[in-house]
Design a protein around this motif. Sequence first.
Motif, short mmCIF file in Angstrom:
data_model
loop_
_atom_site.label_atom_id
_atom_site.label_comp_id
_atom_site.label_asym_id
_atom_site.label_seq_id
_atom_site.Cartn_x
_atom_site.Cartn_y
_atom_site.Cartn_z
N ALA A 72 0.82 -1.21 0.00
CA ALA A 72 0.00 0.00 0.00
C ALA A 72 0.85 1.26 0.00
CB ALA A 72 -0.94 -0.01 1.20
N THR A 73 1.95 1.26 0.73
CA THR A 73 2.80 2.46 0.80
C THR A 73 3.41 2.77 -0.56
OG1 THR A 73 3.31 2.06 3.13
CG2 THR A 73 4.80 3.49 1.90
N THR A 74 3.94 1.75 -1.22
CA THR A 74 4.53 1.95 -2.55
C THR A 74 3.48 2.42 -3.54
OG1 THR A 74 6.14 0.20 -2.10
CG2 THR A 74 5.78 0.79 -4.40
N PHE A 75 2.30 1.82 -3.51
CA PHE A 75 1.21 2.20 -4.40
C PHE A 75 0.78 3.64 -4.15
CE2 PHE A 75 -3.60 1.80 -5.02
CZ PHE A 75 -3.54 2.18 -6.36
N ALA A 76 0.60 4.01 -2.89
CA ALA A 76 0.15 5.36 -2.57
C ALA A 76 1.17 6.41 -3.01
CB ALA A 76 -0.11 5.48 -1.06
N GLU A 77 2.43 6.14 -2.79
CA GLU A 77 3.47 7.10 -3.20
C GLU A 77 3.48 7.28 -4.71
OE1 GLU A 77 7.02 5.50 -1.56
OE2 GLU A 77 6.63 6.27 0.47
N ALA A 78 3.32 6.20 -5.46
CA ALA A 78 3.30 6.29 -6.91
C ALA A 78 2.06 7.03 -7.40
CB ALA A 78 3.36 4.90 -7.53
N LEU A 79 0.92 6.77 -6.78
CA LEU A 79 -0.33 7.38 -7.20
C LEU A 79 -0.35 8.88 -6.93
CD1 LEU A 79 -2.95 6.39 -8.50
CD2 LEU A 79 -3.90 6.12 -6.19
N ARG A 80 0.28 9.31 -5.83
CA ARG A 80 0.30 10.74 -5.49
C ARG A 80 0.98 11.58 -6.55
NH1 ARG A 80 1.95 8.82 0.14
NH2 ARG A 80 -0.02 8.74 1.31
N ARG A 81 1.86 10.99 -7.33
CA ARG A 81 2.55 11.75 -8.38
C ARG A 81 1.60 12.21 -9.48
NH1 ARG A 81 6.30 7.10 -8.16
NH2 ARG A 81 7.90 7.54 -6.62
N PHE A 82 0.40 11.64 -9.53
CA PHE A 82 -0.55 11.97 -10.58
C PHE A 82 -1.70 12.85 -10.08
CE2 PHE A 82 1.65 8.18 -11.85
CZ PHE A 82 1.83 8.33 -13.21
N VAL A 83 -1.65 13.25 -8.83
CA VAL A 83 -2.75 14.03 -8.26
C VAL A 83 -2.79 15.44 -8.85
CG1 VAL A 83 -3.60 15.11 -6.16
CG2 VAL A 83 -2.90 12.72 -6.12
N PHE A 84 -1.65 16.10 -8.99
CA PHE A 84 -1.55 17.46 -9.53
C PHE A 84 -2.51 18.39 -8.78
CE2 PHE A 84 -0.41 14.74 -13.28
CZ PHE A 84 0.94 14.97 -13.19
N ARG A 85 -3.47 18.98 -9.49
CA ARG A 85 -4.39 19.95 -8.87
C ARG A 85 -5.70 19.32 -8.39
NH1 ARG A 85 -2.88 25.26 -10.08
NH2 ARG A 85 -1.23 25.44 -11.65
N SER A 86 -5.83 18.02 -8.53
CA SER A 86 -7.07 17.36 -8.11
C SER A 86 -7.26 17.48 -6.60
CB SER A 86 -7.04 15.88 -8.50
OG SER A 86 -6.99 15.72 -9.90
N ARG A 87 -8.49 17.68 -6.20
CA ARG A 87 -8.83 17.78 -4.77
C ARG A 87 -9.09 16.36 -4.24
NH1 ARG A 87 -13.54 21.99 -5.88
NH2 ARG A 87 -13.70 20.47 -7.57
N VAL A 88 -8.00 15.66 -4.04
CA VAL A 88 -8.08 14.28 -3.56
C VAL A 88 -6.86 13.98 -2.71
CG1 VAL A 88 -7.01 13.43 -5.68
CG2 VAL A 88 -8.30 11.86 -4.25
N LYS A 89 -7.06 13.26 -1.63
CA LYS A 89 -5.98 12.80 -0.77
C LYS A 89 -5.83 11.28 -0.92
CE LYS A 89 -7.33 14.27 3.23
NZ LYS A 89 -7.27 14.54 4.70
N VAL A 90 -4.59 10.83 -1.00
CA VAL A 90 -4.29 9.40 -1.07
C VAL A 90 -3.75 9.00 0.29
CG1 VAL A 90 -2.99 7.61 -2.26
CG2 VAL A 90 -3.75 9.65 -3.52
N VAL A 91 -4.52 8.19 1.02
CA VAL A 91 -4.22 7.87 2.41
C VAL A 91 -4.06 6.36 2.57
CG1 VAL A 91 -5.02 8.05 4.79
CG2 VAL A 91 -5.58 9.86 3.14
N ILE A 92 -3.00 5.94 3.24
CA ILE A 92 -2.84 4.52 3.55
C ILE A 92 -3.83 4.16 4.65
CG2 ILE A 92 -1.25 2.75 4.38
CD1 ILE A 92 1.02 4.50 3.22
N ALA A 93 -4.61 3.11 4.43
CA ALA A 93 -5.68 2.75 5.35
C ALA A 93 -5.13 2.11 6.62
CB ALA A 93 -6.65 1.79 4.66
N ASP A 94 -6.02 1.93 7.59
CA ASP A 94 -5.66 1.35 8.88
C ASP A 94 -5.04 -0.04 8.73
OD1 ASP A 94 -6.67 3.58 10.14
OD2 ASP A 94 -8.65 2.69 10.50
N ALA A 95 -4.37 -0.46 9.76
CA ALA A 95 -3.69 -1.77 9.75
C ALA A 95 -4.70 -2.88 10.02
CB ALA A 95 -2.57 -1.79 10.79
N TRP A 96 -5.53 -3.17 9.04
CA TRP A 96 -6.50 -4.25 9.16
C TRP A 96 -5.86 -5.59 8.80
CZ3 TRP A 96 -9.51 -0.46 5.82
CH2 TRP A 96 -10.31 0.37 6.60
N THR A 97 -6.56 -6.65 9.17
CA THR A 97 -6.19 -7.98 8.70
C THR A 97 -7.30 -8.50 7.80
OG1 THR A 97 -7.17 -8.97 10.69
CG2 THR A 97 -4.81 -8.51 10.73
N LEU A 98 -6.95 -9.46 6.95
CA LEU A 98 -7.92 -10.07 6.04
C LEU A 98 -8.48 -11.32 6.69
CD1 LEU A 98 -5.96 -9.82 2.67
CD2 LEU A 98 -7.94 -8.46 3.34
#
Length: 267
Positions: A72-98
Amino acid sequence: MPISPTAQAVLLEGQDAIAFAQSQFTSQVTALPNGQWQFSSWLDAQGRVRVLFHLARLDDQRLLLVLRGGDATTFAEALRRFVFRSRVKVVIADAWTLGNAPAMPMHIVDANSDVIRLGCGTHTLQLSANAGDNDSWRIAQLHAGWPWLPDDALNEFIPPALSLHRLGAIALDKGCYPGQEIVARLHYRGGNKRHLHRVQLSTSVSDGTALLRNDREFVRLLDVIAHAERVEALAVIADDVASNISQDMENVSDDGIEVKLLDSWQS
């Protein structure tokens, strides 16, 4: 690498969350109602699957992405590079288990502050602080042909090789997104020579193992599960090789692992 019981999940939050996801991911996000989920993916420019995930629409401004492999951390960091001016936050979710929960209808989302359940028809995938029954959902999803991507299978396969069209993860009738031209070309002109299969193995190996025959890869395993005194896996196999395996021809790897074809899915 075995599937981790720790849920790797990312939240998209904000006024532009839906529009941002629609522009980046392969599914038809804007058509997804609140309280439902769909399969989706994020591709690179060459049309290869960077990340595969359940995409759950929690409300008008929040999406939950539950990764089927990857970090999730790697994915979130990569995705944030495409946010630009969009009003959106990319947040790593809570430490859940499956874990597993009683069956809910397919694609239904039941979310509260500390438990999120994704209805999968025959079972429910639960994200919570308490692990509960971690493994029973895995074999049900393997039998359904829902791939889980080991780390070394990320950024490697195009969507048809994972049969993502069948899962509704690929939209051909929406605007551009990364890799969209490749996806459309493969769909309308063909060219994909590999597909997803469920196989039985004569012995257990690690997730992501590439089985060789005559020193060349002939079966690429994804998730591998040992259960009920047998070993099953999802695998990406070239069409000509799958044809031979189905006839019990050339179905033993260089290191003596026998492969039996149990089920197959097209794109």
